[in-house]
Design a protein around this motif. Structure first.
Motif, short mmCIF file in Angstrom:
data_model
loop_
_atom_site.label_atom_id
_atom_site.label_comp_id
_atom_site.label_asym_id
_atom_site.label_seq_id
_atom_site.Cartn_x
_atom_site.Cartn_y
_atom_site.Cartn_z
N GLU A 45 44.41 31.99 57.25
CA GLU A 45 45.35 32.44 58.27
C GLU A 45 45.40 31.43 59.41
N ALA A 46 44.22 30.91 59.78
CA ALA A 46 44.18 29.95 60.88
C ALA A 46 44.97 28.70 60.53
N ARG A 47 45.01 28.36 59.24
CA ARG A 47 45.72 27.13 58.84
C ARG A 47 47.07 27.44 58.22
N LYS A 48 47.52 28.68 58.32
CA LYS A 48 48.84 29.09 57.78
C LYS A 48 48.96 28.75 56.30
N LEU A 49 47.92 29.09 55.55
CA LEU A 49 47.92 28.80 54.13
C LEU A 49 47.78 30.10 53.35
N GLY A 50 48.16 30.05 52.10
CA GLY A 50 47.92 31.15 51.18
C GLY A 50 47.40 30.55 49.88
N GLY A 51 46.58 31.30 49.16
CA GLY A 51 45.97 30.76 47.95
C GLY A 51 46.83 31.04 46.73
N GLY A 53 20.38 40.33 37.58
CA GLY A 53 21.03 40.39 38.87
C GLY A 53 21.58 39.05 39.30
N PHE A 54 22.52 39.10 40.24
CA PHE A 54 23.13 37.88 40.75
C PHE A 54 22.45 37.46 42.04
N ASP A 55 22.20 36.16 42.14
CA ASP A 55 21.57 35.61 43.34
C ASP A 55 22.58 35.28 44.41
N ALA A 56 23.73 34.78 43.97
CA ALA A 56 24.70 34.30 44.94
C ALA A 56 26.10 34.44 44.36
N VAL A 57 27.06 34.59 45.23
CA VAL A 57 28.47 34.65 44.84
C VAL A 57 29.20 33.58 45.66
N LEU A 58 29.90 32.70 44.96
CA LEU A 58 30.66 31.65 45.65
C LEU A 58 32.14 31.88 45.41
N LEU A 59 32.94 31.70 46.45
CA LEU A 59 34.39 31.83 46.32
C LEU A 59 35.02 30.52 46.75
N ALA A 60 35.93 30.02 45.96
CA ALA A 60 36.67 28.81 46.35
C ALA A 60 38.15 29.07 46.13
N VAL A 61 38.97 28.48 46.96
CA VAL A 61 40.43 28.57 46.79
C VAL A 61 40.92 27.15 46.58
N PRO A 62 40.89 26.66 45.32
CA PRO A 62 41.22 25.25 45.10
C PRO A 62 42.70 24.92 45.26
N ARG A 63 43.56 25.91 45.10
CA ARG A 63 45.00 25.60 45.22
C ARG A 63 45.58 26.43 46.34
N VAL A 64 46.05 25.77 47.36
CA VAL A 64 46.64 26.49 48.49
C VAL A 64 48.05 25.99 48.73
N GLU A 65 48.85 26.85 49.30
CA GLU A 65 50.22 26.49 49.66
C GLU A 65 50.51 27.07 51.04
N PRO A 66 51.45 26.46 51.74
CA PRO A 66 51.77 27.00 53.07
C PRO A 66 52.26 28.44 52.96
N ARG A 79 47.07 35.87 50.74
CA ARG A 79 45.75 35.86 51.35
C ARG A 79 45.27 37.27 51.63
N ASP A 80 46.01 38.26 51.18
CA ASP A 80 45.61 39.64 51.39
C ASP A 80 44.44 39.96 50.47
N PRO A 81 43.25 40.26 51.02
CA PRO A 81 42.08 40.46 50.14
C PRO A 81 42.32 41.59 49.13
N ALA A 82 43.00 42.65 49.54
CA ALA A 82 43.18 43.78 48.63
C ALA A 82 43.98 43.37 47.40
N ALA A 83 45.02 42.55 47.61
CA ALA A 83 45.86 42.13 46.48
C ALA A 83 45.06 41.27 45.52
N VAL A 84 44.26 40.34 46.09
CA VAL A 84 43.48 39.45 45.23
C VAL A 84 42.42 40.25 44.48
N LEU A 85 41.84 41.21 45.17
CA LEU A 85 40.80 42.01 44.54
C LEU A 85 41.36 42.81 43.37
N ARG A 86 42.60 43.31 43.54
CA ARG A 86 43.22 44.07 42.46
C ARG A 86 43.40 43.18 41.22
#
Lengths: 247, 488
Positions: free
Chosen positions: B247-253, B304-317, B279-286
């Motif tokens: 949101e701060a950079r006016k981007l969407g994934g 069990g999981f030790d860590a969860v990593l999230l990356a958004v490699p492709r973004v668009e304005p 970038r709406d978390p609910a939509a992505v989660l669905r």
């Protein structure tokens, strides 16, 4: 839901359903409609489904099918759709592996706001389509106002929650000059109409100027299954109607 | 420090090489290599002149887009030396090496390494400021003396340069001795600005390109977690963080990748793509839940999981949009986009498609089905004076056995799927020639493929078909007929 009124008044009087269009009831929005046909008549059934319902305006249409179940490998033709007045870009074609997937996807599409119509094509028995499944579709359609059209090719009618059930056949067209095949002509039979009277048969031909199906010229509803006149009008005591019914 | 690279490869080519581009109606040299320069060629010369001087000249077409891309790659490579790298249009890079050079053994050693990494023949120069470095790299001789630079280093237009030369001013040093007011009055304000920048009297700032930070979020747990619901909660939290960054950079994934690190070292990945930037978390989660549902083996937490990593490699304005007055229509459109995404993830993007027109001749090529996320809304082209097209096309066309009255005439009866159909009405033929221009030997007789004669026919049952004869009588030994479509 319409009350037990005459069919003609159940037709929405919107701008897409002018009085002169065709005397058969239109496919109403917010309901489930079943359209039976033989596999060879699928194009006729599709044309009926695409033009008699609320699809004629604008809005997204989802067409779902299970290609594995279809004996004839067909594709929609964009040119053909455009001739029927449907912009092909409105159509999203969804192909599923199984019929259960198709029902599930159709249900989801019907619940989505902005979807005008969901068109499902099936062929053969379609075991998974039972009363429960059809009732689910009906509820989804009523909630969102979408129109669900279920095309059943080569299938026995089965009890369901559908609002109307039709049989569509291709009809001989009126030849153009030099023995050329004329405009599309179809024969529609209303097998069942919830809250109305079933049994009507209509011969419809395509009116290219108006962009809709109209009653074939000079032909009253076909003889065959009797078209009963609406009870309401007889109750009103109209002499002419009464006489005709006697006759 | 400025590094100016020209495009010739390090003198391995024995022949002089030049890139040519069309300027107006003439082919001119756009760039030349070192050997070509030695032969007396220069950029801007017409190709005919250059060939007259140097018959062995090897030419390639110039590709400015590829050049810009190569320069971009070079810029990224130069980050090895300093974070302050700026593009110096059209074909140079400016590196600010203040405080960096000692790490590489001094400025000279740094320049050598930089040129080795670049791999191209290049010129470089050091200057106290960016403009001086640029002028020295492009116009300087061996020394680093700014005053000895020719006046061409000011990069004025041809008129200005000629005026300077007529006035007897040949070098920057000559010009610097004159009063600035006089120079401005006679040669324009730009000359003074450039001069002062090269002399270091006026600032010449550079605009270094900064690497955009990737959008990512991660969570590490003191104790492994095992329940899928807990993992989803964590993912939602991460998506929230990512949404704030975007949101701060006016981007969407457009693409979201989740990596789950298990306590025994195994890694699991989840990736989804969307049709529109979101970038709406609910939509992505669905969509993620949809993806997990369709996976052959669901998330296996093991211990069990030790860590969860999230990356958004492709973004668009994605700009924040104001709710339109007809918010309903917009909501409907967004609903359909979300539905297409959901169905695409569950059924595969190749199973959710839309029709797109193609500018092709043959009916089956005139349209294609594209995944709905890639398709563009466009009006379907219609041709007025063309016989109608069927509603359904057979793919592939169905072979039929046909009896025709005359060899060239329409069919009289045909057998399809073990049923005999009598033809009642027929119209045609509409002749559609093969697309000979798409074939290698298409212009030669017989190389184009078979012509099709299409007939619109109606059988005695009132069904209308689109049927074609593949090949012309007299040209083929065996004529085949096919059903290609069903009319309503």
């Amino acid at each position: 839901m319409t009350a037990n009124g005459p069919i003609s008044s159940a037709r929405p009087a919107g701008r897409h359903a002018p009085e002169a269009q065709a005397s058969c009831p239109a496919l109403e929005q917010g309901h489930l409609h079943e359209i039976h046909s033989q596999a060879e008549d699928r194009a006729a059934a599709l044309a009926f489904a695409l033009t008699q319902g609320p699809l004629a305006g604008a809005g997204a249409i989802f067409a779902l099918r299970t290609p594995r179940r279809q004996r004839l490998p067909t594709l929609f033709s964009g040119d053909g759709l455009a001739l029927l007045g449907i912009q092909p870009g409105r159509l999203t074609i969804v192909e599923t592996r199984t019929e259960v997937d198709m029902l599930r996807a159709g249900l989801e599409a019907a619940r989505c706001p902005g979807v005008v119509a969901v068109l499902m094509e099936s062929e053969g028995r379609f075991v998974d389509y039972d009363l429960t499944a059809s009732r689910r579709l009906v509820l989804a359609a009523e909630a969102s106002g979408a129109c669900i059209l279920l095309l059943r090719g080569d299938a026995e009618p089965r009890s369901s929650g559908a609002q109307t059930r039709w049989t569509i056949k291709s009809a001989p067209s009126v030849a153009l000059e030099a023995d050329a095949p004329g405009w599309p002509a179809i024969e529609a039979e209303l097998l069942r109409c919830r809250g109305g009277l079933a049994g009507g048969r209509w011969r419809l031909t395509w009116d290219n100027e108006g962009g809709c199906f109209r009653d074939a010229d000079g032909q009253a509803p076909l003889p065959g299954a009797v078209v009963p006149f609406s009870r309401l009008r007889t109750d009103a005591g109209d002499d002419g109607d009464e006489q005709r019914q006697v006759a | 420090m400025g590094t100016s690279s020209d495009r010739s490869l390090d003198g391995v080519a024995p022949e002089p090489l030049a890139l040519v581009a069309r300027v107006g109606s003439a082919l001119r040299l756009a760039a030349v290599d070192r050997q070509a320069v030695e032969q007396g060629l220069a950029a801007g010369m017409t190709l005919a002149d250059a060939r007259a001087r140097c018959p062995t000249l090897v030419t390639r077409p110039a590709d400015p887009v590829a050049d810009a891309q190569a320069l971009d790659h070079l810029l990224e490579a130069m980050r090895h030396f300093t974070p302050m790298v700026a593009l110096d249009a059209p074909n140079g890079l400016i590196l600010d090496i203040s405080g960096c050079s000692h790490l590489f053994g001094g400025p000279k050693a740094l320049a050598q390494q930089a040129r080795a990494i670049a791999g191209y023949a290049s010129r470089h120069a050091f200057g106290p400021n960016a403009m001086a470095a640029r002028a020295l790299a492009r116009h300087g001789g061996s020394g680093g003396d700014v005053a000895a630079l020719p006046v061409a280093a000011l990069e004025l237009d041809d008129g200005g340069l000629a005026a300077l030369r007529r006035a007897g001013l040949r070098s920057i040093g000559d010009l610097a001795q004159r009063p600035m007011g006089m120079i401005a009055a006679r040669f324009g304000e730009q000359a003074v600005t450039r001069l002062r920048q090269i002399l270091g009297e006026a600032p010449s700032p550079i605009a270094p390109r900064r690497p955009s930070a990737p959008i990512r979020a991660e969570a590490r747990f003191p104790e492994p977690i095992a329940r899928t619901e807990d993992v989803m909660d964590v993912i939602e939290d991460l998506l929230d963080q990512a949404a704030r960054q975007m949101e701060a950079r006016k981007l969407g994934g457009r693409r979201f990748v989740i990596r789950l690190l298990r306590s025994d070292g195994a890694r699991q990945g989840l990736a989804i793509e969307t049709g529109q930037p979101v970038r709406d978390p609910a939509a992505v989660l669905r969509l993620l839940r949809e993806r997990i549902d369709t996976m052959a083996d669901p998330l296996d937490p093991g211990f069990g999981f030790d860590a969860v990593l999230l990356a958004v490699p492709r973004v668009e304005p994605l700009a924040e949009r104001q709710q339109a007055m007809d918010g309903e229509a917009q909501a409907a459109e967004e609903g359909i986009v979300a539905l297409v995404d959901r169905l695409g993830i569950r059924l595969g993007p190749d199973n959710v498609r839309r029709l797109q027109p193609c500018d092709r001749h043959l009916p089956e090529g005139a349209q294609r089905l594209l995944p709905a996320t890639q398709s563009r809304q466009q009006l379907w082209p219609t041709e007025e004076d063309r016989p109608p097209r069927p509603l359904l096309l057979f793919d592939p066309p169905q072979p039929v056995a046909v009896i025709a009255g005359v060899p060239d005439g329409p069919p009289q009866r045909f057998r399809w799927r073990d049923r005999l159909h009598e033809v009642r009405l027929a119209e045609g033929p509409e002749r559609i020639a093969a697309e000979w221009w798409r074939r290698r030997a298409g212009h030669q007789p017989g190389g184009a493929g078979k012509t099709r004669d299409y007939y619109r026919i109606e059988d005695s049952d009132g069904r209308r078909y689109w049927m074609f004869r593949h090949g012309l009588f007299g040209e083929e030994t065996e004529i085949r007929w096919y059903l290609h479509g069903l009319f309503a």
